[in-house]
Design an enzyme around this catalytic site. Structure first.
Site, mmCIF file in Angstrom:
data_model
loop_
_atom_site.group_PDB
_atom_site.id
_atom_site.type_symbol
_atom_site.label_atom_id
_atom_site.label_comp_id
_atom_site.label_asym_id
_atom_site.label_seq_id
_atom_site.Cartn_x
_atom_site.Cartn_y
_atom_site.Cartn_z
ATOM 1 N N GLY A 193 -8.094 7.667 3.420
ATOM 2 C CA GLY A 193 -6.701 7.836 3.827
ATOM 3 C C GLY A 193 -5.922 8.535 2.730
ATOM 4 O O GLY A 193 -5.364 9.593 2.933
ATOM 5 N N GLY B 241 -5.941 2.144 -7.775
ATOM 6 C CA GLY B 241 -6.146 3.358 -6.973
ATOM 7 C C GLY B 241 -5.322 4.546 -7.424
ATOM 8 O O GLY B 241 -5.808 5.682 -7.456
ATOM 9 N N GLU B 242 -4.079 4.313 -7.770
ATOM 10 C CA GLU B 242 -3.195 5.440 -8.120
ATOM 11 C C GLU B 242 -3.477 5.966 -9.531
ATOM 12 O O GLU B 242 -3.581 7.174 -9.746
ATOM 13 C CB GLU B 242 -1.721 5.047 -8.004
ATOM 14 C CG GLU B 242 -1.358 4.088 -6.878
ATOM 15 C CD GLU B 242 -1.551 4.644 -5.487
ATOM 16 O OE1 GLU B 242 -1.414 5.865 -5.294
ATOM 17 O OE2 GLU B 242 -1.854 3.851 -4.571
ATOM 18 N N GLY C 55 -11.477 2.278 1.999
ATOM 19 C CA GLY C 55 -12.588 2.658 1.130
ATOM 20 C C GLY C 55 -12.761 1.906 -0.169
ATOM 21 O O GLY C 55 -13.885 1.767 -0.657
ATOM 22 N N LYS D 20 -4.088 -5.819 -12.110
ATOM 23 C CA LYS D 20 -3.007 -4.866 -11.847
ATOM 24 C C LYS D 20 -3.591 -3.875 -10.824
ATOM 25 O O LYS D 20 -4.617 -4.150 -10.227
ATOM 26 C CB LYS D 20 -2.572 -4.179 -13.139
ATOM 27 C CG LYS D 20 -2.081 -5.197 -14.203
ATOM 28 C CD LYS D 20 -1.204 -4.582 -15.276
ATOM 29 C CE LYS D 20 -1.981 -4.001 -16.434
ATOM 30 N NZ LYS D 20 -1.128 -3.542 -17.552
#
Lengths: 207, 742
Positions: free
Chosen positions: B243, B708-709, B471, B705
């Site tokens: 996504g 992904g970003e 994912g 924490k």
């Protein structure tokens, strides 16, 4: 038969829809012969008789005798008619590799070939790779090395990876990267996929 | 608990729980449900960028074999949740969704203007080509550069100009850099095409299989649009094929399929084409940024000025935190920022991996590097010199910040100090060699989630929550957290997701799933332990009678006192002796006021070595080391994959990704995967992932924490900085293609 049921429903709901739609107004202005033809659904009957051709395919060891439109791609046949949805659609233009299958042992993009061109050929999809519950070594290696995230490109990567070794293009990491570059992974599992292929290659098992 | 999580057989080293389904093709995505009587939808798109549909002629298409229905603005049923519809006198304002098929307006090229439904995909595809449309065309504007004077500050306090100390103080500094940085449109392009399959199960009851990062959010959108009750809308997303933000919204095409299925009265499936993935599911917007940074001769920052101009559509206001990182990241007394957007005749952009910060870090981390070189200070040392001991904007202590450790680990792993720091000094044959680095950060959020736990008499545990996994491996992480918290083997735990009828879970976005949902799983496991103790202690003669929860150990599926591990009772025995078939608990979970006391961020530092061909300008990333301070890592394998994925995305951002418009027609010229380049195997080297792996004391019970970003934020500037070190050339417009280096 399930198929016949489907056909009846298709026609019924098509009629229902047109009854409700503005086409009704158009029909009022059309010569009666044409209306008659439409009501008898001659167009559909004539079209389907002309359009469909028969083809014999061997998919994962199962023989299928099919009557299909010649414009149906192997990919859409697998996914929509045989419900083998392990083979994925990512672009429909041979750009991403998600639809990779084996035809007579060679890897191809199934979106780039018509099903009718595969008459008599042996097709293997991801569903045909494992032997029952026993996973293929490449499938095991992908799990072990986490060679995927979302999993969507994975069947294509695995089919390509198996072929890559069979072709003799998996001797070095650089060679694997080159010969696997037709299979895009947007999650970016590439390094793990290369590790998985290297391990299977080094393991020396027949793939 | 939470120590030695990664040793063999421990949940931190777990393989993906859904791995077998993914490698055998058994995993089902939104377009893969074999429903009886299924029909196929194909969208017809506008060929102009702005105007109105004068006439749409569907007669020929309706006569094509197999066609069941064609729906467009002229015959579409009203969507009850949409407002009154078209009012040409009133321009659309921010926040109004595009109302599909409700009026004749064309807002962008490639806008869905009709949907053709037929009995087979091929027949729908062909019939869609027979729909003929005439337009009243208006002049369109799609170029940010041509329209940047029309850019406005978005409404709301978040986007007010920010000033700390003096504005533009960098100009007073003895050493300063003033530059502009351009980021082109980037398109998410997950491998799975967005797809929706709809079945109306009753007049007022619908089931939707959709590619969504949030089954509850999509359920809510559908409830609102069609005025349906919660229990009458079910959204299923068992598997989501990537996504990166594109599946965070319920896009208009989803509403179109629901409309179509209602109208033709049978199940309908729509799969977008790859070109439609460029116009119908968002993109990272084009952004021009102006940076001004200045420092004293000994390398202390004096001022940072960060200004950004980006784009949105004419019908919705899309904003992101592009300039945020500059406000808090470095110790700097004077900072001012400004953020504007211009409304253009394009579809609405959306959040793409590292939204805002990935764009902002591209400018800030290049400018910081330029300033370090201008000062002749090592870029790593320059950052350490200006390390912020607390959040500079909110004046709050960090909940945790191990950036310095990240710098150290990364520099060591790539051999930073062995490089020749002089620009254009290193070479291997025809290739110029360069090293670069940059920092990334993203907020570590925790939302609200509900989890349900069912402990069965056979000792297995079923956990459920309405989250979807695009994912990262949510179910795997949740099984790991449950295993570690409850003291039960991972093999006995199942995590159910991807169904809106489960207890409400979060949308998977903003690097928050593990924090939000993991906390809910943690809490329910503790509640389960308390319940087990209660049940066990109530039994006549139990050795746990009067035992305090804190005194007990829950390990390997059994309860014992910490002081006496030999005497224990298994969870199954607890249930059995009380004749309970199962224990079932549901619990809502959210954080307290810790967010008002601490500033919570994840941090990443990326180091790269590039080779730049001295004749052709081709750039190859040869080595990448990525270091994350993301709190406690729950699963090293899946977390590592996520970091590698960010690096791969970063390579694309740095070297190849660019959505190119032909502004004469207001449409893309490279809307496919042959012309819009994303990294392939041959573009990606071995990637070394390092984790600080230290528990954050405040974020949530596990001390995690987000991940992904930060995996992508800062990677593109690291590459640009390495290209500068290799060549002496600063490229300030992404992607860094060979033409810019020759």
């Amino acid at each position: 038969m399930q198929e016949n049921e489907n056909c009846k429903n298709i026609k019924a709901s098509r009629r229902d829809f047109f009854k409700q739609s503005s086409l009704l107004a158009a029909i009022a202005l059309t010569p009666s012969a044409v209306i008659n033809a439409a009501q008898q659904e001659w167009d559909e009957k004539v079209a389907s008789a002309i359009e469909e051709v028969s083809v014999q395919l061997d998919v994962n060891g199962i023989k299928h005798s099919l009557s299909i439109e010649p414009r149906v791609t192997l990919l859409d046949l697998l996914r929509e008619q045989l419900h083998l949805t392990g083979t994925k659609k990512g672009c429909d233009h041979g750009q991403c590799g998600a639809c990779t299958v084996h035809v007579n042992g060679n890897r191809i993009n199934s979106c780039m070939t018509l099903a009718v061109m595969q008459e008599g050929k042996k097709i293997t999809t991801i569903e045909g790779l494992a032997k029952g519950d026993k996973l293929h070594p490449m499938q095991e290696a992908f799990i072990k090395h986490d060679g995927f995230q979302c999993g969507y490109c994975t069947p294509g990567q695995i089919m390509s990876a198996v072929a890559c070794i069979r072709e003799g293009h998996a001797d070095t990491e650089a060679e694997i990267r080159e010969y696997m570059s037709g299979n895009i992974c947007r999650c970016g599992a590439y390094p793990n996929i290369v590790d998985a292929i290297m391990e299977v290659k080094k393991g020396g098992k027949k793939v | 608990m939470w120590e030695n999580l990664f040793s063999e057989g421990k949940p931190g080293a777990l393989d993906r729980v859904d791995g077998k389904q993914k490698v055998t093709g058994a995993a089902k995505y939104a377009a893969e449900y074999n429903l009886g009587n299924l029909s196929h939808a194909v969208l017809v798109e506008s060929t102009i960028a702005k105007g109105r549909i004068k006439n749409i002629d569907t007669k020929q298409a309706e006569r094509a074999p197999g066609v069941i229905g064609i729906i467009h603005h002229g015959n579409a049923p009203k969507v009850p949740g949409y407002d009154t519809g078209d009012n040409p006198a009133k321009p659309p304002t921010g926040g109004e969704p595009f109302r599909i098929f409700q009026n004749a307006r064309v807002y962008f090229a490639g806008q869905p203007i009709a949907v053709v439904v037929a009995d087979t995909y091929e027949r729908a595809l062909y019939a869609a080509t027979l729909v003929k449309t005439e337009y009243d065309k208006d002049e369109h504007e799609t170029d940010v550069e041509e329209n940047k004077d029309k850019a406005n500050r978005p409404k709301g306090p978040r986007f007010e100009d920010y000033v700390r100390g003096e504005a533009n103080a960098y100009k007073t500094a003895p050493v300063k850099v003033e530059q502009e940085y351009i980021l082109p449109i980037e398109v998410h392009n997950p491998m799975e095409l967005h797809a929706t399959t709809v079945v109306w199960e009753a007049e007022d009851k619908v089931k939707v299989y959709d590619k969504t990062q949030g089954v509850k959010a999509t359920q809510k959108s559908i409830m609102d649009a069609f005025k349906l009750k919660e229990q009458n809308v079910q959204v299923i997303a068992d598997f989501v094929g990537g996504g990166f933000g594109s599946a965070l919204r319920t896009w208009p095409h989803v509403i179109a399929v629901i409309l179509a299925a209602k109208k033709v009265n049978r199940p309908v499936k729509l799969v977008l084409t790859r070109p439609q993935m460029f116009t119908m599911v968002g993109y990272r917007p084009y952004t021009r940024q102006r940076m001004g940074v200045g420092a004293t001769m000994d390398g202390k920052l004096v001022g940072i000025t960060h200004e950004a101009i980006s784009e949105t559509s004419t019908y919705e206001e899309f904003t992101e935190g592009t300039v945020n990182m500059s406000k808090f990241m470095y110790a700097c007394p004077n900072v001012n920022t400004n953020y504007k957007i211009v409304a253009l005749d394009k579809s609405t952009p959306t959040w793409m991996r590292g939204p805002g910060e990935a764009t902002g870090a591209w400018a800030l981390e290049c400018a910081i590097d330029e300033l370090a070189y201008a000062l002749s200070i090592d870029p790593v040392q320059f950052r350490i010199k200006n390390y912020a001991e607390m959040d500079q904007q909110r004046k709050l202590p960090w909940s945790s910040n191990f950036l310095k450790e990240c710098y150290e680990k990364g520099a060591e792993a790539i051999g930073w100090n062995k490089r020749n720091p002089k620009v254009r000094s290193m070479r291997e044959g025809d290739w110029l060699v360069g090293y670069g680095m940059a920092t990334g950060t993203f907020g570590a959020g925790r939302g609200r989630a509900t989890a349900k736990a069912t402990l069965l008499a056979d000792g297995t545990l079923l956990l459920q929550s309405a989250v979807s996994d695009s994912g990262p491996g949510t179910a795997t992480a949740m099984v790991g957290i449950a295993s570690e918290t409850l003291g039960l083997s991972p093999s006995k735990i199942t995590f159910d997701l991807g169904d809106s009828s489960l207890p409400p879970g979060p949308t998977q976005g903003g690097s928050t799933t593990t924090s939000t949902l993991g906390s809910a799983v943690y809490d329910i496991c503790i509640a389960l332990q308390q319940k087990l103790l209660e049940v066990a202690a109530a039994k006549e003669g139990s050795f746990l009678k009067d035992a305090k929860f804190e005194e007990l150990s829950f390990k390997d599926g059994a309860i014992s006192r910490k002081t006496d591990s030999a005497k224990k009772i298994s969870y199954t025995e607890v249930l059995k002796q009380s004749n309970l078939p199962q224990i079932e608990l549901t619990k809502d979970s959210q954080g307290g006021d810790e967010r008002s006391k601490y500033s919570m961020y994840s941090f990443s530092v990326h180091f790269v070595q590039v080779h730049v061909h001295s004749l052709t300008g081709v750039v190859r990333v040869k080595k990448a080391v990525t270091v994350a301070d993301a709190g406690k890592i729950v699963n090293k394998k899946t977390a590592g994959s996520q970091m590698i994925g960010g690096v791969v995305g970063g390579i694309g951002m740095a070297l190849m990704e660019e959505g190119i418009f032909d502004h004469r027609f207001g449409r893309y010229v490279n809307n496919n995967l042959a012309d819009y380049h994303v990294p392939v195997h041959a573009d990606v080297p071995h990637v070394e992932v390092l984790f600080v792996d230290k528990k954050d004391p405040y974020t949530n019970p596990m001390g995690t924490k987000g991940l992904g970003e930060i995996a992508i934020i800062g990677f593109a500037p690291a590459v640009a900085n390495a290209v500068y070190h290799a060549t002496g050339k600063r490229i300030r417009e992404l992607p860094i293609t060979p033409d810019k280096l020759i």
